[in-house]
Design a protein around this motif. Sequence first.
Motif, PDB file in Angstrom:
ATOM      1  N   CYS A 184     -10.182 -11.553  -9.934  1.00  0.00           N
ATOM      2  CA  CYS A 184     -10.168 -10.393  -9.044  1.00  0.00           C
ATOM      3  C   CYS A 184      -8.870  -9.624  -9.237  1.00  0.00           C
ATOM      4  CB  CYS A 184     -10.279 -10.848  -7.592  1.00  0.00           C
ATOM      5  SG  CYS A 184     -10.047  -9.515  -6.379  1.00  0.00           S
ATOM      6  N   LEU A 185      -8.964  -8.309  -9.298  1.00  0.00           N
ATOM      7  CA  LEU A 185      -7.787  -7.441  -9.314  1.00  0.00           C
ATOM      8  C   LEU A 185      -7.564  -6.887  -7.914  1.00  0.00           C
ATOM      9  CD1 LEU A 185      -8.414  -5.352 -12.565  1.00  0.00           C
ATOM     10  CD2 LEU A 185      -6.894  -7.323 -12.302  1.00  0.00           C
ATOM     11  N   THR A 186      -6.288  -6.812  -7.505  1.00  0.00           N
ATOM     12  CA  THR A 186      -5.948  -6.189  -6.227  1.00  0.00           C
ATOM     13  C   THR A 186      -4.909  -5.106  -6.469  1.00  0.00           C
ATOM     14  OG1 THR A 186      -4.205  -7.829  -5.768  1.00  0.00           O
ATOM     15  CG2 THR A 186      -6.412  -8.273  -4.889  1.00  0.00           C
ATOM     16  N   THR A 187      -4.894  -4.109  -5.579  1.00  0.00           N
ATOM     17  CA  THR A 187      -3.980  -2.994  -5.781  1.00  0.00           C
ATOM     18  C   THR A 187      -3.681  -2.279  -4.473  1.00  0.00           C
ATOM     19  OG1 THR A 187      -3.670  -0.894  -6.952  1.00  0.00           O
ATOM     20  CG2 THR A 187      -5.912  -1.454  -6.295  1.00  0.00           C
ATOM     21  N   GLY A 188      -2.484  -1.692  -4.420  1.00  0.00           N
ATOM     22  CA  GLY A 188      -2.114  -0.850  -3.296  1.00  0.00           C
ATOM     23  C   GLY A 188      -2.504   0.598  -3.498  1.00  0.00           C
ATOM     24  N   PHE A 189      -3.087   0.924  -4.648  1.00  0.00           N
ATOM     25  CA  PHE A 189      -3.541   2.292  -4.899  1.00  0.00           C
ATOM     26  C   PHE A 189      -4.751   2.619  -4.035  1.00  0.00           C
ATOM     27  CE2 PHE A 189      -1.887   1.686  -9.441  1.00  0.00           C
ATOM     28  CZ  PHE A 189      -0.685   2.300  -9.146  1.00  0.00           C
ATOM     29  N   ALA A 190      -4.903   3.892  -3.715  1.00  0.00           N
ATOM     30  CA  ALA A 190      -6.098   4.352  -3.021  1.00  0.00           C
ATOM     31  C   ALA A 190      -7.317   4.173  -3.924  1.00  0.00           C
ATOM     32  CB  ALA A 190      -5.948   5.814  -2.617  1.00  0.00           C
ATOM     33  N   ARG A 191      -8.488   4.170  -3.314  1.00  0.00           N
ATOM     34  CA  ARG A 191      -9.719   3.861  -4.044  1.00  0.00           C
ATOM     35  C   ARG A 191      -9.929   4.786  -5.250  1.00  0.00           C
ATOM     36  NH1 ARG A 191     -13.855   1.027  -2.046  1.00  0.00           N
ATOM     37  NH2 ARG A 191     -13.183   1.434   0.103  1.00  0.00           N
ATOM     38  N   GLY A 192      -9.704   6.095  -5.069  1.00  0.00           N
ATOM     39  CA  GLY A 192      -9.934   7.033  -6.165  1.00  0.00           C
ATOM     40  C   GLY A 192      -9.028   6.757  -7.345  1.00  0.00           C
ATOM     41  N   VAL A 225     -10.295  -5.419  -5.346  1.00  0.00           N
ATOM     42  CA  VAL A 225     -10.102  -5.268  -3.903  1.00  0.00           C
ATOM     43  C   VAL A 225      -8.891  -4.378  -3.650  1.00  0.00           C
ATOM     44  CG1 VAL A 225      -9.565  -6.446  -1.734  1.00  0.00           C
ATOM     45  CG2 VAL A 225     -11.142  -7.499  -3.364  1.00  0.00           C
ATOM     46  N   GLY A 226      -9.069  -3.383  -2.796  1.00  0.00           N
ATOM     47  CA  GLY A 226      -7.972  -2.523  -2.376  1.00  0.00           C
ATOM     48  C   GLY A 226      -7.739  -2.648  -0.884  1.00  0.00           C
ATOM     49  N   VAL A 227      -6.760  -1.918  -0.395  1.00  0.00           N
ATOM     50  CA  VAL A 227      -6.421  -1.985   1.019  1.00  0.00           C
ATOM     51  C   VAL A 227      -7.601  -1.535   1.884  1.00  0.00           C
ATOM     52  CG1 VAL A 227      -4.858  -1.131   2.803  1.00  0.00           C
ATOM     53  CG2 VAL A 227      -3.982  -1.633   0.519  1.00  0.00           C
ATOM     54  N   GLU A 228      -8.338  -0.511   1.426  1.00  0.00           N
ATOM     55  CA  GLU A 228      -9.486  -0.036   2.205  1.00  0.00           C
ATOM     56  C   GLU A 228     -10.531  -1.129   2.396  1.00  0.00           C
ATOM     57  OE1 GLU A 228      -8.610   3.635  -0.509  1.00  0.00           O
ATOM     58  OE2 GLU A 228      -8.366   1.455  -0.624  1.00  0.00           O
ATOM     59  N   ASP A 229     -10.614  -2.038   1.446  1.00  0.00           N
ATOM     60  CA  ASP A 229     -11.599  -3.116   1.515  1.00  0.00           C
ATOM     61  C   ASP A 229     -11.155  -4.254   2.422  1.00  0.00           C
ATOM     62  OD1 ASP A 229     -13.158  -1.872  -0.641  1.00  0.00           O
ATOM     63  OD2 ASP A 229     -11.509  -2.530  -1.931  1.00  0.00           O
ATOM     64  N   SER A 273       0.841  -1.198   0.000  1.00  0.00           N
ATOM     65  CA  SER A 273       0.000   0.000   0.000  1.00  0.00           C
ATOM     66  C   SER A 273       0.871   1.241   0.000  1.00  0.00           C
ATOM     67  CB  SER A 273      -0.891  -0.002   1.250  1.00  0.00           C
ATOM     68  OG  SER A 273      -1.381   1.286   1.523  1.00  0.00           O
ATOM     69  N   LYS A 274       0.557   2.172  -0.901  1.00  0.00           N
ATOM     70  CA  LYS A 274       1.365   3.388  -0.998  1.00  0.00           C
ATOM     71  C   LYS A 274       1.288   4.210   0.283  1.00  0.00           C
ATOM     72  CE  LYS A 274       2.200   2.006  -5.132  1.00  0.00           C
ATOM     73  NZ  LYS A 274       1.571   0.687  -5.033  1.00  0.00           N
ATOM     74  N   GLY A 275       0.120   4.246   0.908  1.00  0.00           N
ATOM     75  CA  GLY A 275      -0.005   4.966   2.161  1.00  0.00           C
ATOM     76  C   GLY A 275       0.891   4.380   3.236  1.00  0.00           C
ATOM     77  N   GLU A 276       0.983   3.048   3.285  1.00  0.00           N
ATOM     78  CA  GLU A 276       1.834   2.386   4.267  1.00  0.00           C
ATOM     79  C   GLU A 276       3.312   2.670   3.994  1.00  0.00           C
ATOM     80  OE1 GLU A 276       0.729  -1.694   4.016  1.00  0.00           O
ATOM     81  OE2 GLU A 276      -1.139  -1.437   5.130  1.00  0.00           O
ATOM     82  N   VAL A 277       3.669   2.775   2.725  1.00  0.00           N
ATOM     83  CA  VAL A 277       5.058   3.083   2.375  1.00  0.00           C
ATOM     84  C   VAL A 277       5.444   4.460   2.915  1.00  0.00           C
ATOM     85  CG1 VAL A 277       6.644   3.555   0.471  1.00  0.00           C
ATOM     86  CG2 VAL A 277       5.110   1.590   0.348  1.00  0.00           C
ATOM     87  N   PHE A 278       4.581   5.444   2.700  1.00  0.00           N
ATOM     88  CA  PHE A 278       4.901   6.790   3.181  1.00  0.00           C
ATOM     89  C   PHE A 278       4.879   6.854   4.708  1.00  0.00           C
ATOM     90  CE2 PHE A 278       3.483   7.953  -1.190  1.00  0.00           C
ATOM     91  CZ  PHE A 278       4.696   8.478  -1.610  1.00  0.00           C
ATOM     92  N   ASP A 279       4.004   6.094   5.347  1.00  0.00           N
ATOM     93  CA  ASP A 279       4.005   6.046   6.813  1.00  0.00           C
ATOM     94  C   ASP A 279       5.344   5.510   7.323  1.00  0.00           C
ATOM     95  OD1 ASP A 279       1.444   7.051   7.095  1.00  0.00           O
ATOM     96  OD2 ASP A 279       0.497   5.071   7.223  1.00  0.00           O
ATOM     97  N   ALA A 280       5.903   4.519   6.628  1.00  0.00           N
ATOM     98  CA  ALA A 280       7.180   3.941   7.037  1.00  0.00           C
ATOM     99  C   ALA A 280       8.341   4.882   6.741  1.00  0.00           C
ATOM    100  CB  ALA A 280       7.393   2.605   6.324  1.00  0.00           C
TER     101      ALA A 280
END
Length: 225
Positions: A113-121, A140-144, A57-64
């Motif tokens: 099913c497609l999965t991604t680390g991108f935000a929903r938008g 399915v994304g991380v938010e899901d 997840s890109k958000g998790e990368v920036f948090d780290a």
Amino acid sequence: MGGGIELVVLDMAGTTVRDDGLVEQSFDSALDAAGVRAGTAEHQRAQRYVWETMGQSKGEVFDALFPGEPDRARRANAVFERRYDELMAHSCEPIDGAEKAMSSLRDAGVRVCLTTGFARGTRDRLLERLGWRELVDLVVGVEDAGRGRPHPDMIQTAARHFGVVDPRRVAVAGDTGYDVLAGVRSGASVVAGVLTGAHDARALTERGATHVLESVADLPAVVQD
């Protein structure tokens, strides 16, 4: 499709969608906006971490990257998403053979099913530009799912959605070590690394890939009798 495979879970950028460095360019823009200047040791460390964690997840990368600085991490993530959207508007193409592979799997009765680390938008805009809303059964994304790769949550969320109880009836494909590790942790019987994205065959094999493929176009043959 053989081996009792009922569900195939595929990564997006680098696996089904041509990346061409867009993710890395977007990360560079985000790092610059966060005050991490190109050419510095800090920038080199950040780039290395970004490469090593491709698929997360890109958000998790920036948090780290910016621990204890949630506002800085959020701003960097917002710049990443904005820059990726800008680049994607001019360069948004499927991996050669990806659409045919997904269609053939679905024609054979396998859910895709497609999965991604991108935000929903970002994810939704990417799907619209590709015209893939009707091509796949689920996204399915991380938010899901709650957690991103290398955790298996997105794969397990997809399996629960379709009532697939036995993880051995799931096949996973992705272009990064984190994609592969998530697949291994999910218990999927097929965990294929593809060579169209971030990581090479060695990195994919080291994470436990059961197969290393030139591209996702080769996946139907792997799960077929």
